[in-house]
Design a protein around this motif. Sequence first.
Motif: not given
Length: 492
Positions: A14-24, A89-100
């Motif tokens: 996707s163009t927004d690579p990681l998320h769509s937010s869920t609001d309260l 290796s995990y540092a590169e993954l963490g900069t591609i997928i910026k999620e906990s």
Amino acid sequence: STMRERKTTDPLHSTDPLHSSTDLSEGKEKLRLKQEVGLISSVSLIAGTMIGSGIFMSPEWVLHHMGNPASSLLIWAACGLLAMFGALSYAELGTIIKESGGEYIYILRIFGSFPAFLFAYTSVILVRPAGLAAVCLSFAEYAIAPFYPGCASPQAAIKCTAAACILILTIINCLNVRLATSVMNIFTAAKLLALLVIVVGGLVLLAKGQTQSFQNGFQGTTAGIGAVGVAFYQGLWSYDGWNNLNYVTEELKKPEVTLPRALMIAIPLVTCLYLLVNVSYLAAMTPSELLSSGAVAVTWGDKVLGSWAWLISLSVSLSTFGSSNGTFFSGGRVCYIAAREGHMPDILSMAHVRCLTPSPALLFTSAMSLIMIISGTFTSIVNFFSFMAWLFYGMTISGLLYLKIKKPELPRSYKVPIIIPIIVLMAAVYLVLAPIIDQPQIEILYIVLFIFSGIIFYFPLVHFKYHPHFLQRVTLHLQLLLEVAPTTRDAN
């Protein structure tokens, strides 16, 4: 619903690579975890979790499996190098997928829902609580040892102290993220000071000529692949925690900078300390004395510090408490993230409305750890924990190789040379297969069966989204009781 529908958007396309937010709710303020973990706290989280009970309990087992001091020191150095390669290796993954979420979120985004669910199921129910229980049990052993001089501490007292440790950690981590990181910073400083005392003591002994342990250092080296693999397990247990920062990526300040920088500071520092501490142990004790010691650091203190030996017991207690705090801090996040993705009950994905901590996930991890304490012992967990951990580390690293080869266009602020994840993957395959080939044990079969028992829960609850109505009422009542609300992701 009690378990959320997982987002079907592929974040790697996707163009927004990681998320769509869920609001309260529409138009209301979003609830999310705070970004409060800076560089110093990040280094403390890594070093503070890595330096736990391992360096005070594993040296005798590494020496036992390798057969001599020189080869055991090589194992300690190799473990540090492997942890460094894995972390980069995990540092590169963490900069591609910026999620906990660490391995869980990487497996989910790269390989899909099913393998990610199996990881979350295994990690949340068994691996993380068992690891936390083991560290708290070792904390309890050292903490109450001064009250039972000359004899073994009663198991009931050890287990009660370990349970109290978990309950205190639960309160600290549920109240405030900043309080939890402050505890990590203070205890990391204390344990580094304790290790420096051991290092300086060892250097003084070496200066006085106590080098007999290092003469003919490679004589009698063990050659079996299984024995070397188990020695690696014992050494790597002491380095466990090198990946913990990836579990809290969303709570890092400037994660694209902080993540790799903290790793490059913390892991070489810990590796150098571990090597010097092992040299100090061997300078103070002969290999046979070290092998017969039930608690290496305490024996070292008795030989070198004399009447001040109680300082070592105190230092080990502080060290293991700080390590268990780091394990608890990151382990609760796996449960939280998995619930947010629909792989765990929805209540576990919520955060306290005032404290802004994932308190339901932390309480669940605490409850599972208390169950583990009832029947668990420190020594029974290490090999089992390492087998499962490196199974999933290998899967995660193979995901990074897939992204590097198939999706080089994905934006990343940090790149690791491809040879490094290849080395880590080869090591992971070796560490998983070597003990099975050399000394097959029925426990390994039980572990594999437990992992795949997750299928029973995955298809009805996640794939077919069957949610019993009574669970919705339970979720609502728990939400009111715990004062928690759904959270939104933070797209850094």
